[in-house]
Scaffold this motif. Structure first.
Motif, PDB file in Angstrom:
ATOM      1  N   PRO A 133       3.922  -7.516  -0.589  1.00 50.28           N
ATOM      2  CA  PRO A 133       4.696  -6.757  -1.570  1.00 50.28           C
ATOM      3  C   PRO A 133       5.445  -5.565  -0.983  1.00 50.28           C
ATOM      4  CG  PRO A 133       2.455  -5.975  -1.618  1.00 50.28           C
ATOM      5  CD  PRO A 133       2.500  -7.053  -0.556  1.00 50.28           C
ATOM      6  N   PHE A 134       5.435  -5.457   0.347  1.00 53.50           N
ATOM      7  CA  PHE A 134       5.987  -4.268   0.987  1.00 53.50           C
ATOM      8  C   PHE A 134       7.502  -4.264   1.016  1.00 53.50           C
ATOM      9  CE2 PHE A 134       1.989  -5.628   3.063  1.00 53.50           C
ATOM     10  CZ  PHE A 134       1.162  -4.697   2.473  1.00 53.50           C
ATOM     11  N   ASP A 135       8.115  -5.418   0.655  1.00 53.68           N
ATOM     12  CA  ASP A 135       9.572  -5.488   0.571  1.00 53.68           C
ATOM     13  C   ASP A 135      10.095  -5.079  -0.795  1.00 53.68           C
ATOM     14  OD1 ASP A 135       8.485  -7.662  -0.731  1.00 53.68           O
ATOM     15  OD2 ASP A 135       9.977  -9.099  -0.013  1.00 53.68           O
ATOM     16  N   LYS A 137       7.314  -2.472 -10.469  1.00 56.52           N
ATOM     17  CA  LYS A 137       6.515  -1.618 -11.362  1.00 56.52           C
ATOM     18  C   LYS A 137       5.149  -2.225 -11.656  1.00 56.52           C
ATOM     19  CE  LYS A 137       9.250  -2.019 -14.805  1.00 56.52           C
ATOM     20  NZ  LYS A 137      10.035  -3.118 -14.189  1.00 56.52           N
ATOM     21  N   SER A 138       5.153  -3.491 -12.057  1.00 48.42           N
ATOM     22  CA  SER A 138       3.899  -4.151 -12.418  1.00 48.42           C
ATOM     23  C   SER A 138       2.982  -4.306 -11.215  1.00 48.42           C
ATOM     24  CB  SER A 138       4.181  -5.519 -13.043  1.00 48.42           C
ATOM     25  OG  SER A 138       4.842  -5.382 -14.286  1.00 48.42           O
ATOM     26  N   THR A 139       3.571  -4.590 -10.051  1.00 41.76           N
ATOM     27  CA  THR A 139       2.773  -4.720  -8.831  1.00 41.76           C
ATOM     28  C   THR A 139       2.118  -3.393  -8.480  1.00 41.76           C
ATOM     29  OG1 THR A 139       4.267  -6.444  -8.011  1.00 41.76           O
ATOM     30  CG2 THR A 139       2.835  -5.373  -6.396  1.00 41.76           C
ATOM     31  N   LEU A 140       2.860  -2.295  -8.647  1.00 40.67           N
ATOM     32  CA  LEU A 140       2.302  -0.971  -8.367  1.00 40.67           C
ATOM     33  C   LEU A 140       1.200  -0.633  -9.367  1.00 40.67           C
ATOM     34  CD1 LEU A 140       2.346   1.685  -6.787  1.00 40.67           C
ATOM     35  CD2 LEU A 140       4.115   2.508  -8.375  1.00 40.67           C
ATOM     36  N   LEU A 141       1.442  -0.904 -10.655  1.00 39.32           N
ATOM     37  CA  LEU A 141       0.424  -0.605 -11.664  1.00 39.32           C
ATOM     38  C   LEU A 141      -0.841  -1.430 -11.421  1.00 39.32           C
ATOM     39  CD1 LEU A 141      -0.017   1.102 -14.252  1.00 39.32           C
ATOM     40  CD2 LEU A 141       0.621  -0.940 -15.556  1.00 39.32           C
ATOM     41  N   ASN A 201     -10.530  -4.984 -13.101  1.00 45.18           N
ATOM     42  CA  ASN A 201     -10.317  -6.372 -12.732  1.00 45.18           C
ATOM     43  C   ASN A 201      -8.811  -6.632 -12.614  1.00 45.18           C
ATOM     44  OD1 ASN A 201     -11.382  -9.151 -12.435  1.00 45.18           O
ATOM     45  ND2 ASN A 201     -10.212  -9.537 -14.293  1.00 45.18           N
ATOM     46  N   PRO A 202      -8.351  -7.372 -11.589  1.00 42.53           N
ATOM     47  CA  PRO A 202      -6.912  -7.600 -11.419  1.00 42.53           C
ATOM     48  C   PRO A 202      -6.223  -8.221 -12.620  1.00 42.53           C
ATOM     49  CG  PRO A 202      -8.079  -8.229  -9.431  1.00 42.53           C
ATOM     50  CD  PRO A 202      -9.126  -7.926 -10.464  1.00 42.53           C
ATOM     51  N   GLU A 203      -6.938  -9.039 -13.393  1.00 42.65           N
ATOM     52  CA  GLU A 203      -6.314  -9.699 -14.543  1.00 42.65           C
ATOM     53  C   GLU A 203      -6.433  -8.884 -15.821  1.00 42.65           C
ATOM     54  OE1 GLU A 203      -6.712 -13.993 -15.028  1.00 42.65           O
ATOM     55  OE2 GLU A 203      -7.652 -14.074 -13.056  1.00 42.65           O
ATOM     56  N   GLY A 204      -7.082  -7.736 -15.755  1.00 43.56           N
ATOM     57  CA  GLY A 204      -7.151  -6.860 -16.909  1.00 43.56           C
ATOM     58  C   GLY A 204      -8.527  -6.785 -17.534  1.00 43.56           C
ATOM     59  N   GLY A 205      -8.610  -5.983 -18.597  1.00 48.46           N
ATOM     60  CA  GLY A 205      -9.863  -5.766 -19.295  1.00 48.46           C
ATOM     61  C   GLY A 205     -10.428  -4.386 -19.016  1.00 48.46           C
ATOM     62  N   HIS A 243      -3.151 -11.598  -7.291  1.00 49.30           N
ATOM     63  CA  HIS A 243      -2.758 -10.201  -7.123  1.00 49.30           C
ATOM     64  C   HIS A 243      -2.402  -9.908  -5.665  1.00 49.30           C
ATOM     65  CE1 HIS A 243      -7.095 -10.044  -6.129  1.00 49.30           C
ATOM     66  NE2 HIS A 243      -6.788  -8.980  -5.409  1.00 49.30           N
ATOM     67  N   SER A 244      -1.551  -8.921  -5.486  1.00 51.61           N
ATOM     68  CA  SER A 244      -1.094  -8.540  -4.154  1.00 51.61           C
ATOM     69  C   SER A 244      -2.146  -7.674  -3.464  1.00 51.61           C
ATOM     70  CB  SER A 244       0.231  -7.770  -4.256  1.00 51.61           C
ATOM     71  OG  SER A 244      -0.018  -6.402  -4.547  1.00 51.61           O
ATOM     72  N   PRO A 245      -2.018  -7.495  -2.136  1.00 46.43           N
ATOM     73  CA  PRO A 245      -2.976  -6.644  -1.416  1.00 46.43           C
ATOM     74  C   PRO A 245      -2.573  -5.168  -1.395  1.00 46.43           C
ATOM     75  CG  PRO A 245      -1.526  -7.702   0.157  1.00 46.43           C
ATOM     76  CD  PRO A 245      -1.117  -8.207  -1.214  1.00 46.43           C
ATOM     77  N   LEU A 246      -1.638  -4.776  -2.256  1.00 47.08           N
ATOM     78  CA  LEU A 246      -1.086  -3.424  -2.181  1.00 47.08           C
ATOM     79  C   LEU A 246      -2.149  -2.343  -2.328  1.00 47.08           C
ATOM     80  CD1 LEU A 246       1.414  -1.634  -1.911  1.00 47.08           C
ATOM     81  CD2 LEU A 246       1.768  -1.875  -4.383  1.00 47.08           C
ATOM     82  N   GLU A 247      -3.197  -2.597  -3.118  1.00 54.35           N
ATOM     83  CA  GLU A 247      -4.216  -1.556  -3.328  1.00 54.35           C
ATOM     84  C   GLU A 247      -4.895  -1.140  -2.030  1.00 54.35           C
ATOM     85  OE1 GLU A 247      -6.764  -5.217  -3.350  1.00 54.35           O
ATOM     86  OE2 GLU A 247      -4.776  -4.691  -4.114  1.00 54.35           O
ATOM     87  N   GLN A 248      -4.855  -2.023  -1.011  1.00 55.71           N
ATOM     88  CA  GLN A 248      -5.458  -1.709   0.275  1.00 55.71           C
ATOM     89  C   GLN A 248      -4.638  -0.679   1.054  1.00 55.71           C
ATOM     90  OE1 GLN A 248      -6.236  -5.378   2.443  1.00 55.71           O
ATOM     91  NE2 GLN A 248      -6.604  -6.481   0.524  1.00 55.71           N
ATOM     92  N   TYR A 249      -3.411  -0.462   0.618  1.00 60.17           N
ATOM     93  CA  TYR A 249      -2.503   0.466   1.302  1.00 60.17           C
ATOM     94  C   TYR A 249      -2.157   1.642   0.401  1.00 60.17           C
ATOM     95  CZ  TYR A 249      -2.140  -3.639   4.240  1.00 60.17           C
ATOM     96  OH  TYR A 249      -2.441  -4.716   5.047  1.00 60.17           O
TER      97      TYR A 249
END
Length: 251
Positions: free
Chosen positions: A27-29, A56-60, A70-74, A86-92
């Protein structure tokens, strides 16, 4: 009581740019990632807005996962996976929390809300101690209501205050009237020590007073006001001179 900067649950995020392997891969692009260094959140309501594809959604999603959802919500207690997308963005991402811990929380994603509703029914097929999860959502199966009714049942019944609420395009299932009702419900929850971070395209939902609005574009990120957003200006142009706008569209 309203949350202030010393009490809010999520204070800011920072992208760990030195750890990103390549800016040319997802998702870094995404524009939001490439433009973002640090983002500070309003103690009560922050909006993330922009055109489709900005991220936006990827960042949220990354913020939600980093905070423990949970990545899918709740709520914090949900732990299921229908499809690991889900993307690996949370690791960065480095997330700065406030001194106070919320007593409630919910990550609502329009695109995976059906999966949350299904997981509730699965868990309730063998309820613990006679109590059913659906009772927290108003007692009526979310699958037996319209999409908008089930969304609003969640806002009205499941959101209990003193919580952190991350909402991804909640307007997807809501009529304009329901969106205004949601603003009223948000205000009740804000007055009960709650914080919202919302990704949205709806000028109605962006209207919460004194909120922070971040608009994402190919040119970067800017803090703006409702009246300066592209969403508001487009709606304003349409309603002030609909015929002229349609004439140019249909040429």
């Amino acid at each position: 009581m309203l949350l202030n900067e010393s009490m809010q649950y999520i204070k800011r995020i920072k992208i760990l740019n030195d750890r990103i392997p390549s800016l040319s891969t997802y998702p870094f692009d995404l524009p939001v990632v490439q433009a973002l260094d640090e983002l500070t959140f309003h103690p009560q309501v922050t909006y993330l807005i922009g055109e489709n594809g900005m991220g936006k959604s990827t960042l949220l999603e990354a913020i939600a996962i980093a905070y423990g959802f949970n990545p899918e919500g709740g709520s914090f207690n949900f732990n299921f996976s229908t499809y690991d997308s889900h993307s690996p963005l949370e690791q960065y991402l480095r997330l700065s929390k406030g001194a106070y811990k919320p007593k409630d929380g919910f990550f609502l994603r329009a695109e995976t809300y059906y999966n949350v509703a299904s997981n509730i029914e699965e868990l309730d097929s063998e309820p613990l101690g006679g109590r059913k999860i659906i009772d927290q959502f108003g007692g009526v199966s979310l699958h037996e209501q319209s999409h908008g009714e089930s969304f609003f049942a969640t806002f009205l019944n499941r959101f209990r205050g003193q919580g952190i609420y991350l909402l991804d395009e909640p307007e997807a299932a809501l009529s304009p009237l329901r969106q205004l009702s949601m603003l009223a419900r948000m205000h009740e929850l804000v007055e009960q020590d709650s914080q919202f971070i919302i990704a949205t395209h709806s000028p109605l939902l962006m209207a919460y007073p004194h909120a922070t609005i971040y608009e994402f574009s190919e040119d970067g990120i800017k803090e703006t006001t409702l009246e300066e957003t592209n969403h508001y200006l487009l709606f304003k142009q349409f309603f002030e001179d609909k015929d002229r706008l349609l004439h140019h569209l249909f040429l």
